[in-house]
Scaffold this motif. Sequence first.
Motif, mmCIF file in Angstrom:
data_model
loop_
_atom_site.group_PDB
_atom_site.id
_atom_site.type_symbol
_atom_site.label_atom_id
_atom_site.label_comp_id
_atom_site.label_asym_id
_atom_site.label_seq_id
_atom_site.Cartn_x
_atom_site.Cartn_y
_atom_site.Cartn_z
ATOM 1 N N ARG A 96 -1.035 19.459 83.559
ATOM 2 C CA ARG A 96 -1.256 20.540 84.523
ATOM 3 C C ARG A 96 -0.079 20.670 85.486
ATOM 4 O O ARG A 96 0.392 21.780 85.768
ATOM 5 C CB ARG A 96 -2.545 20.288 85.313
ATOM 6 N N ALA B 148 -4.225 29.146 88.435
ATOM 7 C CA ALA B 148 -5.342 28.209 88.312
ATOM 8 C C ALA B 148 -6.223 28.570 87.123
ATOM 9 O O ALA B 148 -6.699 27.693 86.383
ATOM 10 C CB ALA B 148 -6.163 28.185 89.601
ATOM 11 N N ARG B 149 -6.441 29.879 86.912
ATOM 12 C CA ARG B 149 -7.267 30.308 85.785
ATOM 13 C C ARG B 149 -6.561 30.077 84.451
ATOM 14 O O ARG B 149 -7.193 29.743 83.448
ATOM 15 C CB ARG B 149 -7.625 31.788 85.940
ATOM 16 N N ASP C 32 -6.961 26.462 83.704
ATOM 17 C CA ASP C 32 -8.334 26.194 83.269
ATOM 18 C C ASP C 32 -8.522 26.599 81.808
ATOM 19 O O ASP C 32 -9.214 25.916 81.042
ATOM 20 C CB ASP C 32 -9.330 26.954 84.147
#
Length: 257
Positions: free
Chosen positions: A106, A242-243, A246
């Motif tokens: 990430r 962030a999406r 994810d």
Amino acid sequence: MPSDRTSAGDPARTLALLWGLTAEEKPGRRGPRQARSTAEIAAAAISLADAEGVDAVTMRRVAQELGLSPMALYTYVPGKAELLDLMLDTVYATMPRSVPVDEGWRARVAAVADDNRALYGAHPWVASVSTSRPPLGPGLMAKYEYELRALEGTGLPDVELDAALTHLLGFVQTCARMGADGRAAQQDSAMTDEQWWSANADLLARVFDAERYPVAARVGAAAGEVHGGAYSADHAYAFGLARVLDGFAALIGENAR
């Protein structure tokens, strides 16, 4: 030649330019030693694009910046299409390469996104250039290798790894374009978004029926109060990244490093 897409010139001449083939490696090339380097030419063109936009970059303008005649510049660079490839590959070669403290995927992917956003911030014109056929120079290759390594070891098959990177970079480029549009609107109107909405509030109130569009009224008011306008480039980027992460997690799995 179109000035808004890469690889629009002659492929052989473009690759020779980008990879710095010597005169001996270019059949038919003879003449005195050149007084300018391709690095100087690229720097002059990039500086012009940064200041005035990529449409301002012409062979004549670049030649003037370098103290050359337009015809002399053609002895270094075949044309505008090849010059654009040289500019973009040079920018790629010098873009930042972050090393996140967290070694997880990430953090690595977020660093790639941040680096590309910084690239667009330093050179806004880059976001407007189509790279569906990218310039296959050393700068692009180094950039691609660096970015792929952010997802290396996650277990993604090679095709999905490439697709994930393409998705990430497309998201960043879209954010950069929207941010540039917002800055252009602010410059053209000589108003911030907050000032523009305030100046036009009375006009909007005459035509907008909050009872007919209750959800739009509520959400628009909440977002406008937080962002000071209809759009915040920083918020859109942070929320979207962030999406994206994810979504990658659903493919990768949270145990991958």
